[in-house]
Scaffold this motif. Sequence first.
Motif, PDB file in Angstrom:
ATOM      1  N   ASP A  20       0.831  -1.209   0.000  1.00 42.68           N
ATOM      2  CA  ASP A  20       0.000   0.000   0.000  1.00 42.68           C
ATOM      3  C   ASP A  20       0.863   1.256   0.000  1.00 42.68           C
ATOM      4  OD1 ASP A  20      -2.401  -1.298  -0.090  1.00 42.68           O
ATOM      5  OD2 ASP A  20      -2.764  -1.215   2.075  1.00 42.68           O
ATOM      6  N   LYS A  21       2.061   1.148   0.592  1.00 48.02           N
ATOM      7  CA  LYS A  21       2.960   2.299   0.688  1.00 48.02           C
ATOM      8  C   LYS A  21       3.820   2.460  -0.561  1.00 48.02           C
ATOM      9  CE  LYS A  21       3.346   1.484   5.671  1.00 48.02           C
ATOM     10  NZ  LYS A  21       4.268   1.180   6.787  1.00 48.02           N
ATOM     11  N   LEU A  22       3.709   1.513  -1.483  1.00 53.17           N
ATOM     12  CA  LEU A  22       4.572   1.519  -2.666  1.00 53.17           C
ATOM     13  C   LEU A  22       3.739   1.404  -3.939  1.00 53.17           C
ATOM     14  CD1 LEU A  22       7.260  -0.940  -1.301  1.00 53.17           C
ATOM     15  CD2 LEU A  22       7.492   1.529  -1.477  1.00 53.17           C
ATOM     16  N   PRO A  23       2.902   2.389  -4.226  1.00 48.35           N
ATOM     17  CA  PRO A  23       2.104   2.312  -5.456  1.00 48.35           C
ATOM     18  C   PRO A  23       2.973   2.560  -6.685  1.00 48.35           C
ATOM     19  CG  PRO A  23       1.765   4.426  -4.405  1.00 48.35           C
ATOM     20  CD  PRO A  23       2.632   3.627  -3.464  1.00 48.35           C
ATOM     21  N   PHE A  24       2.699   1.828  -7.735  1.00 47.27           N
ATOM     22  CA  PHE A  24       3.421   2.028  -8.984  1.00 47.27           C
ATOM     23  C   PHE A  24       2.726   3.112  -9.799  1.00 47.27           C
ATOM     24  CE2 PHE A  24       3.914   0.902 -13.555  1.00 47.27           C
ATOM     25  CZ  PHE A  24       5.286   1.128 -13.644  1.00 47.27           C
ATOM     26  N   THR A  25       3.491   4.129 -10.193  1.00 46.86           N
ATOM     27  CA  THR A  25       2.931   5.173 -11.054  1.00 46.86           C
ATOM     28  C   THR A  25       2.475   4.538 -12.357  1.00 46.86           C
ATOM     29  OG1 THR A  25       4.450   6.799 -10.108  1.00 46.86           O
ATOM     30  CG2 THR A  25       3.376   7.368 -12.191  1.00 46.86           C
ATOM     31  N   PHE A 297      11.590   0.074 -10.502  1.00 46.69           N
ATOM     32  CA  PHE A 297      10.642   0.186  -9.389  1.00 46.69           C
ATOM     33  C   PHE A 297      10.533  -1.141  -8.650  1.00 46.69           C
ATOM     34  CE2 PHE A 297       6.340  -0.810  -7.990  1.00 46.69           C
ATOM     35  CZ  PHE A 297       6.119   0.189  -7.047  1.00 46.69           C
ATOM     36  N   LEU A 298      10.363  -2.242  -9.392  1.00 44.58           N
ATOM     37  CA  LEU A 298      10.182  -3.538  -8.763  1.00 44.58           C
ATOM     38  C   LEU A 298      11.441  -3.951  -7.999  1.00 44.58           C
ATOM     39  CD1 LEU A 298       7.545  -5.077  -8.928  1.00 44.58           C
ATOM     40  CD2 LEU A 298       8.585  -6.624 -10.583  1.00 44.58           C
ATOM     41  N   SER A 299      12.605  -3.595  -8.502  1.00 48.68           N
ATOM     42  CA  SER A 299      13.849  -3.894  -7.786  1.00 48.68           C
ATOM     43  C   SER A 299      13.855  -3.231  -6.427  1.00 48.68           C
ATOM     44  CB  SER A 299      15.056  -3.423  -8.601  1.00 48.68           C
ATOM     45  OG  SER A 299      15.173  -4.116  -9.812  1.00 48.68           O
ATOM     46  N   GLU A 300      13.413  -1.967  -6.366  1.00 47.75           N
ATOM     47  CA  GLU A 300      13.385  -1.250  -5.096  1.00 47.75           C
ATOM     48  C   GLU A 300      12.359  -1.847  -4.140  1.00 47.75           C
ATOM     49  OE1 GLU A 300      12.622   2.599  -6.774  1.00 47.75           O
ATOM     50  OE2 GLU A 300      14.724   3.186  -6.635  1.00 47.75           O
ATOM     51  N   VAL A 301      11.237  -2.303  -4.685  1.00 50.96           N
ATOM     52  CA  VAL A 301      10.228  -2.953  -3.848  1.00 50.96           C
ATOM     53  C   VAL A 301      10.785  -4.239  -3.264  1.00 50.96           C
ATOM     54  CG1 VAL A 301       7.986  -4.123  -3.858  1.00 50.96           C
ATOM     55  CG2 VAL A 301       8.258  -1.957  -5.061  1.00 50.96           C
ATOM     56  N   ASN A 432       9.128  10.094  -0.530  1.00 52.87           N
ATOM     57  CA  ASN A 432      10.116   9.181   0.046  1.00 52.87           C
ATOM     58  C   ASN A 432       9.509   7.880   0.521  1.00 52.87           C
ATOM     59  OD1 ASN A 432       8.694  10.079   2.210  1.00 52.87           O
ATOM     60  ND2 ASN A 432      10.477  10.752   3.421  1.00 52.87           N
ATOM     61  N   SER A 433       8.243   7.612   0.109  1.00 53.12           N
ATOM     62  CA  SER A 433       7.571   6.412   0.609  1.00 53.12           C
ATOM     63  C   SER A 433       8.167   5.134   0.055  1.00 53.12           C
ATOM     64  CB  SER A 433       6.077   6.452   0.258  1.00 53.12           C
ATOM     65  OG  SER A 433       5.915   6.410  -1.142  1.00 53.12           O
ATOM     66  N   ILE A 434       8.975   5.246  -0.994  1.00 52.92           N
ATOM     67  CA  ILE A 434       9.531   4.039  -1.611  1.00 52.92           C
ATOM     68  C   ILE A 434      10.775   3.523  -0.906  1.00 52.92           C
ATOM     69  CG2 ILE A 434      11.152   5.115  -3.238  1.00 52.92           C
ATOM     70  CD1 ILE A 434      10.053   3.249  -5.366  1.00 52.92           C
ATOM     71  N   THR A 435      11.249   4.232   0.104  1.00 52.56           N
ATOM     72  CA  THR A 435      12.503   3.876   0.730  1.00 52.56           C
ATOM     73  C   THR A 435      12.417   2.647   1.601  1.00 52.56           C
ATOM     74  OG1 THR A 435      12.037   5.387   2.553  1.00 52.56           O
ATOM     75  CG2 THR A 435      13.341   6.240   0.711  1.00 52.56           C
ATOM     76  N   GLY A 436      11.221   2.230   1.993  1.00 52.24           N
ATOM     77  CA  GLY A 436      11.122   1.017   2.772  1.00 52.24           C
ATOM     78  C   GLY A 436       9.965   1.052   3.741  1.00 52.24           C
ATOM     79  N   VAL A 437       9.891   0.038   4.576  1.00 54.08           N
ATOM     80  CA  VAL A 437       8.811  -0.056   5.555  1.00 54.08           C
ATOM     81  C   VAL A 437       9.132   0.844   6.725  1.00 54.08           C
ATOM     82  CG1 VAL A 437       7.553  -1.626   7.045  1.00 54.08           C
ATOM     83  CG2 VAL A 437       8.421  -2.424   4.864  1.00 54.08           C
ATOM     84  N   GLU A 438       8.150   1.586   7.216  1.00 54.49           N
ATOM     85  CA  GLU A 438       8.376   2.459   8.356  1.00 54.49           C
ATOM     86  C   GLU A 438       8.467   1.637   9.639  1.00 54.49           C
ATOM     87  OE1 GLU A 438       5.876   6.212   6.497  1.00 54.49           O
ATOM     88  OE2 GLU A 438       5.215   5.217   8.332  1.00 54.49           O
TER      89      GLU A 438
END
Length: 438
Positions: A20-25, A297-301, A432-438
């Motif tokens: 949910d925190k990592l939506p793909f544009t 994007f998928l690599s970062e996820v 910065n939401s793509i940086t990881g889980v909070e």
Amino acid sequence: MASTVGLVPITRTFLASYYDKLPFTPLSDDVSRLSSEMRSCASDFLSQSPPTPGETLLVQEANSAPPHKIDENMWKNREQMEEILYLLENFNWPTMLQQQSTPETCELAAMLGQVKDKFQKTLKALEDFQAKNSDRVFNTVMTYLPQDFRGTLIRQQRERSERNKQAEVDALINSGRSIRERYAMLWKQQMDRRRQLAQLGSATGVYKTLVKYLVGVPQVLLDFVRQINDDDGPMDEQRQRYGPPLYSLTTMILFIRLFLALSWRRFEANKLTNHHIAIFELAVDVYTSEFERFIIFLSEVFVNSPFFISAEVAGALDERTNDDSKEITVPAGKTHEVSLMVESINSYIAWDFSLAQGKMNMDIGFRIEYTNPSGEKMLILPYRRYESDQGNFCTILSGNYKLIWDNSYSAFFKKSLRYKVDCIPPVAEPQNSITGVE
């Protein structure tokens, strides 16, 4: 050896909240537009002369729905890139183009050289993505194994297995087999890797001789590797969330290859028009840039996605319930449909359903269809029979989405269905939401 005290394997519910925190544009609208234009160009070529048997197979593949698995689509895109690069080799060009006897053919040859460079760059990015992702899973598993001869034995087994797989591929290439046959073998080998990972978790098959050495290996690790690739397991959440844009790219590259294959055989009689060339060049630009954006994007996820979470976190997520479930009976031979009108792309459609316990409630068919404003239909989630299922995906098109529970195959038994369905509008996420889980 890393500690797994208090940890459990990731759950599908956790991945849903994480993603949910990592939506793909969403993909550029040019992807669907240019895919349609490439399809139209292919129809123009086919109207000039009937297809060969090989072209007929390619037309059928391009018009079929892509497989609904992320890794299978990755291999499919890689295969099509290699097929296109083969067509772009100079010796495969039409004779008139090879001669470059006119300014037009010289200009076209230069453009094709640029197209070849773009595909080679994108293919290399995909190969790197697949290799890094495979190594990450294996190396993470090894981190939780005792750091003694047991880990060494498993590494040696993997190295031997990979050498044998490469030898199989080399032998197939040396025998002059096709790119398609090579990728059929590569996909089979990928499925073999999955089975070997599951065998490590249950100490069967090639790992049976190691079973007595697995004492001291955390049970949570064995549970993880056994279920990581289950069809309805946690990793299936990736397919639900990030699969649709990849499926669109698979369709696009199939039409790019079809365009090139059809135009080459008809080049001498009907030169490519400026319109055809412009569409082809733009389609290549859009495909390669959007595909590279997707795998970055998928690599970062993937690199930030954990394999294990605390039991407390898993329990808290699994206990979250809503009371807005509906209960209905689907008669034998009938279907039940729920339609959702989506006005904004990047909305999420989510569902959760199960059948009441009972001998007659074995399973029920389920699929999802999309209908655009022109009335054209597209299959989003293919038909499959479930006892229960939970999933969601991010919409890339506005229009009507229909969730269909199908009991038409049953001649006698009704099904008691409990379900929840929701459409969640897009929410702006912090940069910065793509940086990881909070």
